[in-house]
Motif scaffolding. Structure first.
Motif, PDB file in Angstrom:
ATOM      1  N   ARG A  75       0.829  -1.215   0.000  1.00 28.05           N
ATOM      2  CA  ARG A  75       0.000   0.000   0.000  1.00 28.05           C
ATOM      3  C   ARG A  75       0.859   1.259   0.000  1.00 28.05           C
ATOM      4  NH1 ARG A  75      -5.245   0.457  -1.246  1.00 28.05           N
ATOM      5  NH2 ARG A  75      -5.574  -1.500  -0.097  1.00 28.05           N
ATOM      6  N   ALA A  76       2.054   1.187   0.563  1.00 28.91           N
ATOM      7  CA  ALA A  76       2.904   2.381   0.649  1.00 28.91           C
ATOM      8  C   ALA A  76       4.356   1.961   0.808  1.00 28.91           C
ATOM      9  CB  ALA A  76       2.481   3.263   1.831  1.00 28.91           C
ATOM     10  N   VAL A  77       5.238   2.918   0.533  1.00 32.38           N
ATOM     11  CA  VAL A  77       6.667   2.797   0.788  1.00 32.38           C
ATOM     12  C   VAL A  77       7.059   3.957   1.706  1.00 32.38           C
ATOM     13  CG1 VAL A  77       8.993   2.925  -0.196  1.00 32.38           C
ATOM     14  CG2 VAL A  77       7.187   1.685  -1.419  1.00 32.38           C
ATOM     15  N   ILE A  78       7.761   3.648   2.782  1.00 30.75           N
ATOM     16  CA  ILE A  78       8.315   4.702   3.641  1.00 30.75           C
ATOM     17  C   ILE A  78       9.817   4.765   3.410  1.00 30.75           C
ATOM     18  CG2 ILE A  78       8.655   5.555   5.988  1.00 30.75           C
ATOM     19  CD1 ILE A  78       6.218   4.014   6.864  1.00 30.75           C
ATOM     20  N   ALA A  79      10.329   5.954   3.115  1.00 31.43           N
ATOM     21  CA  ALA A  79      11.769   6.194   3.054  1.00 31.43           C
ATOM     22  C   ALA A  79      12.145   7.035   4.264  1.00 31.43           C
ATOM     23  CB  ALA A  79      12.152   6.908   1.773  1.00 31.43           C
ATOM     24  N   VAL A  80      13.302   6.756   4.840  1.00 34.02           N
ATOM     25  CA  VAL A  80      13.770   7.487   6.022  1.00 34.02           C
ATOM     26  C   VAL A  80      15.062   8.214   5.675  1.00 34.02           C
ATOM     27  CG1 VAL A  80      14.499   7.307   8.436  1.00 34.02           C
ATOM     28  CG2 VAL A  80      12.749   5.750   7.541  1.00 34.02           C
ATOM     29  N   ASP A  81      15.153   9.469   6.081  1.00 37.66           N
ATOM     30  CA  ASP A  81      16.358  10.275   5.858  1.00 37.66           C
ATOM     31  C   ASP A  81      17.280  10.097   7.068  1.00 37.66           C
ATOM     32  OD1 ASP A  81      15.108  11.175   3.545  1.00 37.66           O
ATOM     33  OD2 ASP A  81      14.254  12.921   4.552  1.00 37.66           O
ATOM     34  N   MET A  82      18.260   9.206   6.912  1.00 38.13           N
ATOM     35  CA  MET A  82      19.045   8.749   8.056  1.00 38.13           C
ATOM     36  C   MET A  82      20.055   9.787   8.561  1.00 38.13           C
ATOM     37  SD  MET A  82      17.788   5.971   8.887  1.00 38.13           S
ATOM     38  CE  MET A  82      18.947   5.929  10.234  1.00 38.13           C
ATOM     39  N   TYR A  83      19.975  10.043   9.851  1.00 36.79           N
ATOM     40  CA  TYR A  83      20.936  10.913  10.538  1.00 36.79           C
ATOM     41  C   TYR A  83      21.087  12.272   9.856  1.00 36.79           C
ATOM     42  CZ  TYR A  83      22.000   6.669  13.099  1.00 36.79           C
ATOM     43  OH  TYR A  83      21.887   5.527  13.876  1.00 36.79           O
ATOM     44  N   GLY A  84      20.005  12.735   9.216  1.00 40.12           N
ATOM     45  CA  GLY A  84      20.012  14.050   8.593  1.00 40.12           C
ATOM     46  C   GLY A  84      20.375  14.060   7.128  1.00 40.12           C
ATOM     47  N   GLN A  85      20.542  12.875   6.507  1.00 41.26           N
ATOM     48  CA  GLN A  85      20.880  12.787   5.081  1.00 41.26           C
ATOM     49  C   GLN A  85      19.731  12.143   4.315  1.00 41.26           C
ATOM     50  OE1 GLN A  85      24.875  12.134   3.034  1.00 41.26           O
ATOM     51  NE2 GLN A  85      24.243  10.039   3.470  1.00 41.26           N
ATOM     52  N   CYS A  86      19.294  12.799   3.259  1.00 42.70           N
ATOM     53  CA  CYS A  86      18.133  12.321   2.511  1.00 42.70           C
ATOM     54  C   CYS A  86      18.401  10.988   1.826  1.00 42.70           C
ATOM     55  CB  CYS A  86      17.738  13.341   1.443  1.00 42.70           C
ATOM     56  SG  CYS A  86      16.931  14.820   2.103  1.00 42.70           S
ATOM     57  N   ALA A  87      17.342  10.207   1.696  1.00 45.68           N
ATOM     58  CA  ALA A  87      17.378   9.015   0.865  1.00 45.68           C
ATOM     59  C   ALA A  87      17.501   9.434  -0.602  1.00 45.68           C
ATOM     60  CB  ALA A  87      16.122   8.185   1.084  1.00 45.68           C
ATOM     61  N   ASP A  88      17.764   8.473  -1.466  1.00 45.12           N
ATOM     62  CA  ASP A  88      17.922   8.742  -2.909  1.00 45.12           C
ATOM     63  C   ASP A  88      16.542   8.727  -3.551  1.00 45.12           C
ATOM     64  OD1 ASP A  88      18.771   9.069  -5.487  1.00 45.12           O
ATOM     65  OD2 ASP A  88      20.042   7.288  -5.538  1.00 45.12           O
ATOM     66  N   TYR A  89      15.907   9.894  -3.621  1.00 45.46           N
ATOM     67  CA  TYR A  89      14.493   9.951  -3.998  1.00 45.46           C
ATOM     68  C   TYR A  89      14.222   9.819  -5.489  1.00 45.46           C
ATOM     69  CZ  TYR A  89      13.204  10.738   0.752  1.00 45.46           C
ATOM     70  OH  TYR A  89      13.020  10.542   2.091  1.00 45.46           O
ATOM     71  N   GLY A  90      15.211  10.058  -6.334  1.00 44.60           N
ATOM     72  CA  GLY A  90      14.968   9.921  -7.765  1.00 44.60           C
ATOM     73  C   GLY A  90      14.407   8.560  -8.137  1.00 44.60           C
ATOM     74  N   PRO A  91      15.143   7.472  -7.904  1.00 42.80           N
ATOM     75  CA  PRO A  91      14.630   6.149  -8.239  1.00 42.80           C
ATOM     76  C   PRO A  91      13.441   5.719  -7.389  1.00 42.80           C
ATOM     77  CG  PRO A  91      16.768   5.992  -7.144  1.00 42.80           C
ATOM     78  CD  PRO A  91      16.553   7.434  -7.485  1.00 42.80           C
ATOM     79  N   LEU A  92      13.356   6.187  -6.155  1.00 41.13           N
ATOM     80  CA  LEU A  92      12.223   5.818  -5.310  1.00 41.13           C
ATOM     81  C   LEU A  92      10.925   6.413  -5.846  1.00 41.13           C
ATOM     82  CD1 LEU A  92      13.802   6.272  -1.753  1.00 41.13           C
ATOM     83  CD2 LEU A  92      13.269   4.111  -2.901  1.00 41.13           C
ATOM     84  N   LEU A  93      10.957   7.687  -6.225  1.00 38.38           N
ATOM     85  CA  LEU A  93       9.767   8.331  -6.780  1.00 38.38           C
ATOM     86  C   LEU A  93       9.365   7.699  -8.107  1.00 38.38           C
ATOM     87  CD1 LEU A  93      10.633  12.045  -5.953  1.00 38.38           C
ATOM     88  CD2 LEU A  93       8.657  10.794  -5.071  1.00 38.38           C
ATOM     89  N   ASP A  94      10.350   7.423  -8.957  1.00 36.60           N
ATOM     90  CA  ASP A  94      10.054   6.795 -10.249  1.00 36.60           C
ATOM     91  C   ASP A  94       9.359   5.453 -10.046  1.00 36.60           C
ATOM     92  OD1 ASP A  94      11.181   8.913 -11.559  1.00 36.60           O
ATOM     93  OD2 ASP A  94      13.085   7.910 -12.000  1.00 36.60           O
TER      94      ASP A  94
END
Length: 380
Positions: free
Chosen positions: A131-150
Motif C-alpha cells: 500500500r505504501a513505501v516509507i523512506a527514512v532520511d538517516m541521521y540528517g541525510q536524505c534518501a535517494d528519492y529519484g529512483p524511489l519516486l520513479d
C-alpha cells in the motif's frame, strides 16, 4: 571544577524561545489552537516549499496519519527501511498492516532503491502491491528519492518521507520533507530543532492535509454539537509548544552550521586513526548533520565499538550505537525482510558521537581525547 556531562544531542534553547513562550502564555493561547500554531505551520510549509503543514503531538503521530492518508488498512503491507528507529515500523503496526523490511546501501546508509524497486516489481507481478513505501532520511541525510519516486509512480504506490531527523537537509536542492504524498518531521528533544515534543506532517496534497487536521482533532464534525463519523485522535500540538518551535526555526541555519562544524572537527581529529570510517556523505544533497556517526573496524582499530562506548561513558560522555535494524528486533521477528547484511553491519560497528548544536570546543576535545586514548591503549 569538574567537567559537566556531554549529551548526545540535547535541546538547544535560549532567550528567544523563552520570550515567545511567555508571550504565548500571557496571551492565554495555551490549547492546541492559536496564532503561534498557525504561524509555526505556515513558516515550516514555506521553508519546505509545500502548501500545507499540520503540527502534531509527535513525529510518530504524523507517520500514523500519513499512512491513514495513503489508505493503509489492516492486512496491507508497507515497505520500510530496516535501518531506522522503531517508530517508523510501529506506525505501520498501529493500522494492522505489516512492514516488509528493506536493507540499506553502504554508500549512504539509507534504504536501497534497487531493493525497493525489486520488491515492488515482485509484489505487483503477483497482484499484491504494497500500500505504501516509507523512506527514512538517516541521521540528517536524505534518501535517494529519484529512483524511489520513479518506482512508486510506476507501480501506483504512495511514498511517505520520514524526515524526522532531516529538517534543513536537501536532495538535489529540494528540501527534505517535500517528497512523496507526505513528509514527516519530528521536534523531539534530541532533534535538530525541538518543541520539547511534537512533530509535523507536511504535504502538497490538499486532501491529505484536510484529512490529517480532521483526524488529529478527534474527527469532530463542523456542527454546533459533538458529532463523529470516524475514529479520531488527540494529536494536535499545543500553541505554547509551537511558540518554542517558532523561536527554534529562526535559529535553524545557525544550529545546522554548528553541527556541521562539529562533524568536520571529528573527521579532521579522528580521520587518521586506522579502523575508523565516517558515515558517507552522498553527493546528491546536503545533510543537516544531525548526528556525526562512524564505523569501527575492531581488528584494524584494536578495540571494539563497545569498548569506545564504555570509555566515553566513564568520562561522562553520552554516545550510542547506531540504530538496531528492525529485522533484528524481537517484536518484528516474524516480518518479511529483503537483505539485511548491510544494516546489521552498520549496527554492529556503528557509533554516534555527541553532536549537539551547543557543543563547545572543550566538549569536542574531550570526546576526541577519549577516542584517541582508546586507540593508544591498544598500541601500547
Amino acid at each position: 571544577m569538574p567537567d559537566t556531562r556531554i549529551y548526545l544531542s540535547p535541546p538547544d534553547v535560549g532567550d528567544l524561545e523563552r520570550k515567545l513562550l511567555l508571550e504565548a502564555f500571557d496571551s492565554n493561547w495555551v490549547a492546541p489552537v492559536g496564532p503561534d500554531l498557525d504561524a509555526f505551520e505556515a513558516q515550516v510549509a514555506e521553508l519546505i516549499g509545500v502548501r500545507h503543514a499540520v503540527a502534531l503531538s509527535s513525529g510518530t503521530a504524523a507517520l500514523h496519519l500519513a499512512l491513514v492518508a495513503a489508505g493503509v488498512r489492516h492486512g496491507d503491507t508497507v515497505l520500510v527501511p530496516s535501518f531506522t528507529f522503531a517508530a517508523t515500523a510501529n506506525a505501520v503496526m498501529y493500522l494492522g498492516a505489516r512492514p516488509v523490511f528493506i536493507d540499506s546501501t553502504a554508500d549512504s546508509w539509507n534504504v536501497d532503491p534497487a531493493l525497493v524497486v525489486e520488491e515492488l516489481r515482485r509484489r505487483c507481478a503477483k497482484g499484491k502491491p504494497p500500500r505504501a513505501v516509507i523512506a527514512v532520511d538517516m541521521y540528517g541525510q536524505c534518501a535517494d528519492y529519484g529512483p524511489l519516486l520513479d518506482a512508486c509512480d510506476r507501480y501506483g504506490v504512495a511514498l511517505i518521507e520520514d524526515a524526522a531527523e532531516a529538517l534543513g537537509a536537501s536532495y538535489r536542492q529540494k528540501p527534505a520533507g517535500s517528497f512523496g504524498l507526505a513528509g514527516i518531521l519530528s521536534f523531539n528533544g534530541n532533534k535538530i530543532i525541538t518543541t520539547g515534543g511534537g512533530g509535523m506532517l507536511v504535504t502538497d496534497d490538499d486532501r491529505t492535509a484536510a484529512r490529517t487536521r480532521h483526524l488529529a482533532t478527534q474527527a469532530r464534525e463542523p456542527l454546533p454539537y459533538y458529532e463523529h463519523r470516524a475514529v479520531g485522535y488527540n494529536y494536535r500540538l499545543s500553541n505554547l509548544l509551537a511558540a518554542v518551535g517558532r523561536g527554534q526555526l529562526q535559529r535553524l541555519g545557525s544550529m545546522i552550521a554548528a553541527r556541521r562544524e562539529t562533524g568536520r572537527y571529528y573527521r579532521a581529529a579522528l580521520g587518521d586513526l586506522p579502523g575508523l570510517s565516517f558515515m558517507p556523505i552522498a553527493g546528491y544533497g546536503e545533510s543537516n548533520w544531525w548526528l556525526t556517526c562512524l564505523l569501527v573496524d575492531a581488528e584494524r582499530f584494536g578495540a571494539s565499538r563497545d569498548r569506545i562506548l564504555e570509555r566515553l561513558a566513564t568520562h561522562d560522555i553520552e554516545a550510542r550505537p547506531t540504530w538496531k535494524p528492525m529485522h533484528l528486533q524481537p517484536v518484528f521477528s516474524d516480518c518479511v525482510r529483503r537483505g539485511g547484511d548491510v544494516s546489521a553491519g552498520l549496527f554492529r560497528r556503528g557509533l554516534c558521537l555527541p553532536s549537539g548544536s551547543a557543543l563547545s570546543d572543550h566538549d569536542r576535545e574531550r570526546v576526541v581525547d577519549v577516542v584517541r586514548a582508546v586507540a593508544a591503549e591498544q598500541k601500547g
